[in-house]
Design a protein around this motif. Structure first.
Motif, PDB file in Angstrom:
ATOM      1  N   GLU A 280    -122.572  96.044  21.564  1.00 46.28           N
ATOM      2  CA  GLU A 280    -122.346  94.612  21.720  1.00 46.28           C
ATOM      3  C   GLU A 280    -123.620  93.801  21.945  1.00 46.28           C
ATOM      4  O   GLU A 280    -123.598  92.584  21.902  1.00 46.28           O
ATOM      5  CB  GLU A 280    -121.396  94.374  22.905  1.00 46.28           C
ATOM      6  CG  GLU A 280    -120.010  94.937  22.665  1.00 46.28           C
ATOM      7  CD  GLU A 280    -119.053  94.597  23.789  1.00 46.28           C
ATOM      8  OE1 GLU A 280    -118.279  93.636  23.619  1.00 46.28           O
ATOM      9  OE2 GLU A 280    -119.101  95.275  24.826  1.00 46.28           O
ATOM     10  N   GLY A 281    -124.716  94.495  22.210  1.00 45.78           N
ATOM     11  CA  GLY A 281    -125.957  93.800  22.567  1.00 45.78           C
ATOM     12  C   GLY A 281    -126.697  93.223  21.378  1.00 45.78           C
ATOM     13  O   GLY A 281    -126.428  93.553  20.220  1.00 45.78           O
ATOM     14  N   LEU A 282    -127.646  92.364  21.699  1.00 46.07           N
ATOM     15  CA  LEU A 282    -128.453  91.663  20.710  1.00 46.07           C
ATOM     16  C   LEU A 282    -129.168  92.623  19.760  1.00 46.07           C
ATOM     17  O   LEU A 282    -129.367  92.318  18.591  1.00 46.07           O
ATOM     18  CB  LEU A 282    -129.490  90.826  21.484  1.00 46.07           C
ATOM     19  CG  LEU A 282    -130.185  89.665  20.815  1.00 46.07           C
ATOM     20  CD1 LEU A 282    -129.197  88.700  20.213  1.00 46.07           C
ATOM     21  CD2 LEU A 282    -131.063  88.948  21.837  1.00 46.07           C
ATOM     22  N   ASP A 283    -129.554  93.771  20.252  1.00 45.86           N
ATOM     23  CA  ASP A 283    -130.337  94.700  19.424  1.00 45.86           C
ATOM     24  C   ASP A 283    -129.506  95.834  18.837  1.00 45.86           C
ATOM     25  O   ASP A 283    -130.050  96.754  18.230  1.00 45.86           O
ATOM     26  CB  ASP A 283    -131.481  95.298  20.257  1.00 45.86           C
ATOM     27  CG  ASP A 283    -132.437  94.212  20.713  1.00 45.86           C
ATOM     28  OD1 ASP A 283    -132.792  93.365  19.874  1.00 45.86           O
ATOM     29  OD2 ASP A 283    -132.800  94.197  21.903  1.00 45.86           O
ATOM     30  N   ASP A 284    -128.202  95.762  19.014  1.00 41.99           N
ATOM     31  CA  ASP A 284    -127.353  96.869  18.547  1.00 41.99           C
ATOM     32  C   ASP A 284    -126.883  96.708  17.104  1.00 41.99           C
ATOM     33  O   ASP A 284    -125.704  96.830  16.799  1.00 41.99           O
ATOM     34  CB  ASP A 284    -126.135  97.015  19.466  1.00 41.99           C
ATOM     35  CG  ASP A 284    -126.524  97.437  20.865  1.00 41.99           C
ATOM     36  OD1 ASP A 284    -127.514  98.191  20.990  1.00 41.99           O
ATOM     37  OD2 ASP A 284    -125.865  97.012  21.820  1.00 41.99           O
ATOM     38  N   LEU A 285    -127.840  96.436  16.230  1.00 40.16           N
ATOM     39  CA  LEU A 285    -127.529  96.339  14.808  1.00 40.16           C
ATOM     40  C   LEU A 285    -128.618  97.102  14.073  1.00 40.16           C
ATOM     41  O   LEU A 285    -129.803  96.914  14.345  1.00 40.16           O
ATOM     42  CB  LEU A 285    -127.527  94.873  14.367  1.00 40.16           C
ATOM     43  CG  LEU A 285    -127.007  94.608  12.959  1.00 40.16           C
ATOM     44  CD1 LEU A 285    -125.482  94.735  12.921  1.00 40.16           C
ATOM     45  CD2 LEU A 285    -127.402  93.201  12.490  1.00 40.16           C
ATOM     46  N   ARG A 286    -128.221  97.984  13.157  1.00 41.81           N
ATOM     47  CA  ARG A 286    -129.202  98.814  12.451  1.00 41.81           C
ATOM     48  C   ARG A 286    -129.117  98.571  10.959  1.00 41.81           C
ATOM     49  O   ARG A 286    -128.029  98.319  10.433  1.00 41.81           O
ATOM     50  CB  ARG A 286    -128.897 100.306  12.681  1.00 41.81           C
ATOM     51  CG  ARG A 286    -128.865 100.739  14.111  1.00 41.81           C
ATOM     52  CD  ARG A 286    -130.265 101.078  14.634  1.00 41.81           C
ATOM     53  NE  ARG A 286    -130.221 101.175  16.084  1.00 41.81           N
ATOM     54  CZ  ARG A 286    -130.441 100.148  16.907  1.00 41.81           C
ATOM     55  NH1 ARG A 286    -130.742  98.964  16.436  1.00 41.81           N
ATOM     56  NH2 ARG A 286    -130.349 100.297  18.210  1.00 41.81           N
TER      57      ARG A 286
END
Ligand SMILES: Nc1nc2c(ncn2[C@@H]2O[C@H](COP(=O)(O)OP(=O)(O)OP(=O)(O)O)[C@@H](O)[C@H]2O)c(=O)[nH]1
Ligand SMILES: [Mg+2]
Length: 299
Positions: A280-286
């Motif tokens: 869910e966090g701002l950096d949790d996209l790959r």
């Protein structure tokens, strides 16, 4: 944590489901009929889908025969290759195209707004000028939710009051792109069921307004929640029919045991996966990388 570790952690629930079964099957002594039947069943139960599973099995059988592989253990790497090969490849990096407009669509709660926020942050951090379009004028607090993400990502957002025409917001966002010579517009749309004809028409109108108005590329990205499993395929088919979808983003892979759905949709509808959500966090996209994904899924 390295990129691969983060994906692996995100996909751990999907892997638990698939990996044990595959280890047992590939630990057997020969490629008999049971081997192929059990392999197919294991893939199908992991949401890879019947047509995609059939294609993978056919390709693997051919490989095993051609390369004269006798020991199933040696074929496991080949299986991974066959799975990797099923993913559709992106033609171009839409987030790199100057002046592009990307519309994020999907059913309710799949993670569209969160994903728009995460991508805005990534692109802003790369030095790009990003404009967000707040075209979810329907759901309570949707505009405020996107505002919060815009602040986190430090980017501008174009919005209108609740209840106004989403196509109007899209139009204004493109005007703003031109005024400011920004690099990209990301448009958040309201969640809707693929079965709702009126709401699908509303989206078609948004897309057609943007296509007429924008000088650079216009792309539709379907956001799919991995935890919904096989229903994701049905959603993808309907959204693709209505909007001619360009690409996919698969979210919530961290909480899902149904990661195989990513392969099913990409393969069956020939849609590339651009990014995956692993939290869910701002950096949790790959960024999506087929080889790392399959490695993390199969183990
Ligand atoms: N675990 C996890 N949660 C996610 C991920 N992406 C989004 N979420 C959560 O999913 C919920 C819904 O996210 P939203 O971004 O509001 O979804 P949406 O598609 O915009 O929803 P609507 O606008 O109502 O259709 C929120 O609680 C998010 O934090 C993900 O990759 N992993
Ligand atoms: Mg939303």
């Amino acid at each position: 944590m390295g990129l691969f570790d983060k994906i692996a952690k995100g996909l751990s629930r999907s892997r638990e489901k698939l990996s044990g079964g595959l280890s047992e099957i590939f630990g057997r002594s020969s490629f008999d009929e049971d081997f192929w039947d059990d392999l197919a069943e294991t893939l199908i139960l992991s949401d890879v889908g019947v047509p995609t599973t059939d294609t993978i099995i056919d390709e693997l059988k051919t490989k095993v025969r051609k390369e004269g592989i006798k020991d199933p253990q040696e074929a496991k790497e080949c299986l991974k290759e066959c799975m990797v090969n099923r993913f559709a490849q992106p033609q171009n990096d839409i987030f790199e195209e100057k002046g592009a407009c990307v519309l994020f669509v999907g059913i309710n709660g799949t993670g569209k707004t969160t994903t728009v926020g995460k991508i805005a942050k990534q692109l802003h951090d790369e030095g790009k000028a990003v404009i967000l379009g707040s075209a979810d004028t329907f759901r309570a607090a949707a505009i405020e939710q996107l505002d919060v993400w815009a602040k986190r990502a430090n980017v501008e957002v174009v919005s209108r009051e609740r209840g106004s025409d989403p196509a109007g917001v899209c139009y204004s966002a493109i005007e703003r792109l031109e005024e400011t010579d920004a690099d990209i517009v990301l448009i958040d749309t309201a969640g809707r069921l693929h079965t709702s004809a009126d709401l699908m028409r509303e989206l078609q109108k948004c897309v057609s307004v943007v296509r007429k108005r924008n000088k650079a590329g216009v792309y539709t990205v379907l956001v799919i929640d991995a935890t919904t499993g096989q229903n994701g395929l049905v959603q993808a088919r309907e959204f693709d029919k209505a909007l001619d979808i360009d690409a996919l983003i698969i979210t919530k892979l961290d909480g899902s045991a149904k990661g195989g759905i990513a392969l099913a949709i990409s393969s069956e509808l020939n849609l590339p996966i651009l990014k995956i959500g692993v939290g869910e966090g701002l950096d949790d996209l790959r960024d999506f990388e087929a080889k790392a994904f399959i490695e993390a899924l199969v183990g």
